[in-house]
Every structure is written in C-alpha cells, then in structure tokens.
Design a protein around this motif. Structure first.
Motif, mmCIF file in Angstrom:
data_model
loop_
_atom_site.group_PDB
_atom_site.id
_atom_site.type_symbol
_atom_site.label_atom_id
_atom_site.label_comp_id
_atom_site.label_asym_id
_atom_site.label_seq_id
_atom_site.Cartn_x
_atom_site.Cartn_y
_atom_site.Cartn_z
ATOM 1 N N PRO A 279 0.752 -1.167 -0.022
ATOM 2 C CA PRO A 279 0.080 -0.033 -0.145
ATOM 3 C C PRO A 279 0.913 1.510 -0.101
ATOM 4 O O PRO A 279 0.525 2.341 -0.333
ATOM 5 C CB PRO A 279 -0.953 -0.020 1.225
ATOM 6 N N GLY A 280 2.104 1.272 0.259
ATOM 7 C CA GLY A 280 3.037 2.407 0.590
ATOM 8 C C GLY A 280 3.490 2.646 -0.802
ATOM 9 O O GLY A 280 3.393 3.975 -1.234
ATOM 10 N N CYS A 281 4.166 1.828 -1.479
ATOM 11 C CA CYS A 281 4.531 2.109 -2.831
ATOM 12 C C CYS A 281 4.397 1.450 -4.069
ATOM 13 O O CYS A 281 4.686 1.718 -5.290
ATOM 14 C CB CYS A 281 6.192 1.963 -2.648
ATOM 15 N N GLY A 282 3.462 0.185 -3.870
ATOM 16 C CA GLY A 282 2.732 -0.465 -4.932
ATOM 17 C C GLY A 282 3.564 -1.687 -5.442
ATOM 18 O O GLY A 282 3.309 -2.269 -6.296
ATOM 19 N N VAL A 283 4.794 -1.818 -4.753
ATOM 20 C CA VAL A 283 5.671 -2.878 -5.251
ATOM 21 C C VAL A 283 4.892 -4.285 -4.942
ATOM 22 O O VAL A 283 4.268 -4.606 -4.094
ATOM 23 C CB VAL A 283 6.931 -2.856 -4.516
ATOM 24 N N GLU A 284 4.921 -5.090 -5.594
ATOM 25 C CA GLU A 284 4.475 -6.644 -5.607
ATOM 26 C C GLU A 284 5.203 -7.397 -4.404
ATOM 27 O O GLU A 284 6.547 -7.428 -4.166
ATOM 28 C CB GLU A 284 4.540 -7.473 -6.854
ATOM 29 N N ILE A 285 4.282 -7.732 -3.369
ATOM 30 C CA ILE A 285 4.957 -8.784 -2.274
ATOM 31 C C ILE A 285 4.201 -10.084 -2.297
ATOM 32 O O ILE A 285 2.945 -10.154 -2.459
ATOM 33 C CB ILE A 285 4.609 -8.153 -0.790
ATOM 34 N N VAL A 286 5.129 -11.120 -2.446
ATOM 35 C CA VAL A 286 4.605 -12.255 -2.555
ATOM 36 C C VAL A 286 4.714 -13.174 -1.042
ATOM 37 O O VAL A 286 5.761 -13.341 -0.417
ATOM 38 C CB VAL A 286 5.354 -13.199 -3.325
ATOM 39 N N PHE A 287 3.308 -13.623 -0.404
ATOM 40 C CA PHE A 287 3.320 -14.270 0.861
ATOM 41 C C PHE A 287 3.740 -15.902 0.598
ATOM 42 O O PHE A 287 2.948 -16.464 -0.309
ATOM 43 C CB PHE A 287 1.959 -14.053 1.523
ATOM 44 N N ASN A 288 4.262 -16.461 1.320
ATOM 45 C CA ASN A 288 4.315 -17.931 1.005
ATOM 46 C C ASN A 288 4.044 -18.556 2.786
ATOM 47 O O ASN A 288 5.146 -19.226 3.411
ATOM 48 C CB ASN A 288 5.793 -18.149 0.893
ATOM 49 N N GLY A 289 3.008 -18.195 3.486
ATOM 50 C CA GLY A 289 2.659 -18.636 4.766
ATOM 51 C C GLY A 289 3.025 -17.700 5.893
ATOM 52 O O GLY A 289 2.886 -17.851 7.152
ATOM 53 N N GLU A 290 3.597 -16.610 5.580
ATOM 54 C CA GLU A 290 3.794 -15.421 6.608
ATOM 55 C C GLU A 290 2.631 -14.572 6.749
ATOM 56 O O GLU A 290 1.659 -14.467 6.150
ATOM 57 C CB GLU A 290 4.928 -14.471 6.118
ATOM 58 N N ASP A 291 2.700 -14.194 7.974
ATOM 59 C CA ASP A 291 1.504 -13.207 8.456
ATOM 60 C C ASP A 291 2.079 -11.775 8.040
ATOM 61 O O ASP A 291 1.003 -10.992 7.588
ATOM 62 C CB ASP A 291 1.462 -13.146 9.859
ATOM 63 N N ALA A 292 3.125 -11.436 7.964
ATOM 64 C CA ALA A 292 3.396 -10.075 7.562
ATOM 65 C C ALA A 292 4.974 -10.185 7.018
ATOM 66 O O ALA A 292 5.748 -10.760 7.255
ATOM 67 C CB ALA A 292 3.240 -8.978 8.806
ATOM 68 N N LEU A 293 5.291 -9.058 6.134
ATOM 69 C CA LEU A 293 6.388 -8.855 5.637
ATOM 70 C C LEU A 293 6.838 -7.488 5.395
ATOM 71 O O LEU A 293 6.073 -6.497 5.445
ATOM 72 C CB LEU A 293 6.492 -9.495 4.088
ATOM 73 N N ILE A 294 8.142 -7.219 5.540
ATOM 74 C CA ILE A 294 8.693 -5.882 5.204
ATOM 75 C C ILE A 294 8.910 -5.468 3.753
ATOM 76 O O ILE A 294 9.570 -6.285 3.091
ATOM 77 C CB ILE A 294 9.876 -5.411 6.044
ATOM 78 N N CYS A 295 8.281 -4.526 3.317
ATOM 79 C CA CYS A 295 8.397 -4.228 1.773
ATOM 80 C C CYS A 295 9.920 -3.818 1.500
ATOM 81 O O CYS A 295 10.380 -3.000 2.347
ATOM 82 C CB CYS A 295 7.611 -3.038 1.402
ATOM 83 N N PRO A 296 10.639 -4.285 0.616
ATOM 84 C CA PRO A 296 11.944 -4.167 0.323
ATOM 85 C C PRO A 296 12.190 -2.756 -0.394
ATOM 86 O O PRO A 296 13.223 -2.159 -0.212
ATOM 87 C CB PRO A 296 12.457 -5.242 -0.748
#
Length: 331
Positions: free
Chosen positions: A7-24
């Motif tokens: 939601p911050g920058c629009g980059v694609e984030i792929v989840f693989n069982g995680e609850d949350a990730l940090i946008c690179p």
C-alpha cells in the motif's frame, strides 16, 4: 503463494505462509490481510492506493468507500482513508517504526490526534503495522502544522505562471514572459519566486499557492508545442498536470488560461479551462505581445477600479505594499 501490492509504494509482495513482510522498497509492514480479498477487490484496493500516490485523493476515496461497504475490517482500506483525508501521497520507513519520508499537503484544521476515524482505527488493530501507522500519523501532524504556517506566510500574487519543467522550450518562453510581467504586476513563477527556498522543500510551498484562491486567483499554463508530441509520463503529470488539477478544484474554469503556440490546448487543459491566448510563434519578438495579452486578463480579473486607473496611468500596483512579484521566504 499469494501476491499483493504494497500500500505504500505499490511493489509486488509475495506471501508464502507468513503473516507479515517488510516491503523491500519503502520499508512498510505489509500484512496478508489483502490476500483474502478476491482478485477484483484486491485490484480495486491497489487502484485506490495508486490514485492516492499521484494526489487523486477523491478518486482514491471513491474506490475505498466501495471496498469498505463490502469488507468491514480492512485495515489497509481504513488507513487509506486517513491518508486521503490528510492528502498524503508518498511515505516510507527504514524497516522499523521510523518514518524516512512523507509527503503531506493538508492544511485541514483538524489535528490527526483528534480525528475520530484515526482514533477508532488505533483501538481496532494491533501489531507492527499499527506501530508504523502511529509513527506516520505523528509525522503527518507535524507536516499539517507546517503546511498551515506556509500558507499563512505566503505573499499575495495576481497570477501564477506554470510550465512543464522538463520541457526546455516551455522554460525559455515562461522565463521570458515572467521577466516582462514581473515588472508590471505581482506574478508567482516557481523558479524565481521560490529561489530562496531550498529545492527539496519547494513542493509544499507550490502546492499551497496553487490550492488557495486568495493567494493567486489566476493561472497561466505555457505550452510551446503540440501536446500530442510529448510523452505522457509520470514526470509530466507531476510537473504540470497534477498542479492544474489541484488549481481547478478551488477555482473556476475562467481562472485557468492556456498560452499556446498556434496549437489547440491539450484535452486536460480544455477540461479545466475555457480561456486561451494563442500566438503564431514563440520567439523573443513575440514575448511583449503575449505578455500584454496576459496582463490584460490579469488586470480585468484582479484590479479594483482605483488600481485600474493607476495601471492606465502607468503606475504598477503592488499587492504587498513592496516590490512587485515578491520572493517566498522559507519557513
């Protein structure tokens, strides 16, 4: 595996069982909440966020309102409403709760800490994402107060001259016209008027001038060539199209005037404006005639009867009681 857009920058984030990730890219905490949306709603959320990042807050809010009617607990959508309300386009974090960047243009009188929607949102959710949002809202509140100070500190102008800063031909014409007009009336021209404001700090000043009819009631937009020959890039939009749209939100169509070189104004300007000054050629010999045509419109729209008599007698009238076209002083 599920992919969502940050939601911050629009980059694609792929989840693989995680609850949350940090946008690179922007350091935002991105949760898996939106992976549970259908494809259409996920795209609609991404569209709303994209609108917000380019300053189309009304369009963004329309998308969010539709989403929140169907998804009562959608934290990204609810926080997006806060960002729209306070006119936040860009933000980023350092990967923790510390805000790295934030662009906020709001002069709303309601402090963030008294915003009912934000107070309810804070009580409703917890976690690392909320911690970042709390830090971001503190930064937004600081910028909101600064924007109010900027707006209240601005000198008055009778007109603004804007051009596509990436176009050298437009720049030459705009500088030439400002050189003539600034000696006859109060004109705001970003490269000169903001010369004492550090370059990286200029955008908030420019946005406050454009969005306040009391500071400068007229806008002249310079086009030295056919709009269709230009690339419709994000840079162009940021340079002039966004500013014209922001101006049009609080002004009438008669207050925006395109200045073109034997071409019809672009569709975007036609939609926002009904007045045009056209010249066969934008050479230095023509600047005087163009400036006179601009000055006539400025005089008709902004001079009082007494000022108009002085103008006819060759007396330049300053709005600020000092020199014409005053510079903006940095806060």
């Amino acid at each position: 595996m599920h992919g969502v857009k940050c939601p911050g920058c629009g980059v694609e984030i792929v989840f693989n069982g995680e609850d949350a990730l940090i946008c690179p890219r922007c350091g935002s905490v991105v949760t898996d909440t939106t992976t549970r949306l259908g494809k259409g709603d996920a795209e609609r959320l991404a569209l709303a966020e994209g609108y917000r990042r380019i300053g189309r807050f009304d369009d963004s809010q329309l998308e969010l309102d539709g989403l929140l009617e169907r998804h009562e607990n959608l934290p990204e959508g609810e926080f997006g409403c806060i960002l729209n309300y306070y006119e936040v386009t860009e933000y980023s974090f350092d990967g923790t709760d510390r805000v790295k960047t934030c662009k906020c243009y709001s002069t709303d009188r309601r402090p963030v800490y008294k915003n009912k929607d934000w107070l309810e949102l804070k009580e409703k959710y917890n976690g690392k994402q909320k911690n970042q949002w709390v830090a971001l809202c503190e930064r937004i509140e600081f910028l909101r107060q600064r924007n109010i100070l900027i707006r209240e500190s601005l000198p008055l102008y009778r007109a603004i001259i804007l051009y596509d800063y990436s176009n050298n031909a437009d720049a030459e014409v705009a500088h030439g016209l400002y050189e003539i007009l600034s000696k006859k009336t109060d004109v705001f021209f970003p490269p000169e008027s903001l010369k004492y404001v550090p370059f990286d700090d200029r955008e908030p000043y420019l946005m406050q001038i454009i969005s306040d009819p009391d500071v400068a009631p007229l806008l002249f937009v310079i086009y030295s060539d056919a709009y269709n020959l230009r690339k419709k890039t994000a840079t162009y939009y940021k340079n002039i199209a966004r500013q014209c749209e922001d101006f049009a939100k609080v002004h009438t169509k008669t207050e925006m005037i395109s200045v073109t070189c034997d071409y019809a104004p672009p569709a975007m300007i036609k939609r926002l404006s009904v007045k045009t000054i056209t010249c066969e050629d934008f050479d230095k010999e023509s600047y005087g005639n163009i400036a006179e045509a601009m000055l006539e419109k400025i005089t008709d729209a902004t001079y009082s009867d007494d000022e108009y008599d002085d103008f006819l007698n060759g007396i330049a009238v300053s709005l600020n009681g000092g020199e014409l076209s005053p510079f903006v002083k940095p806060i």
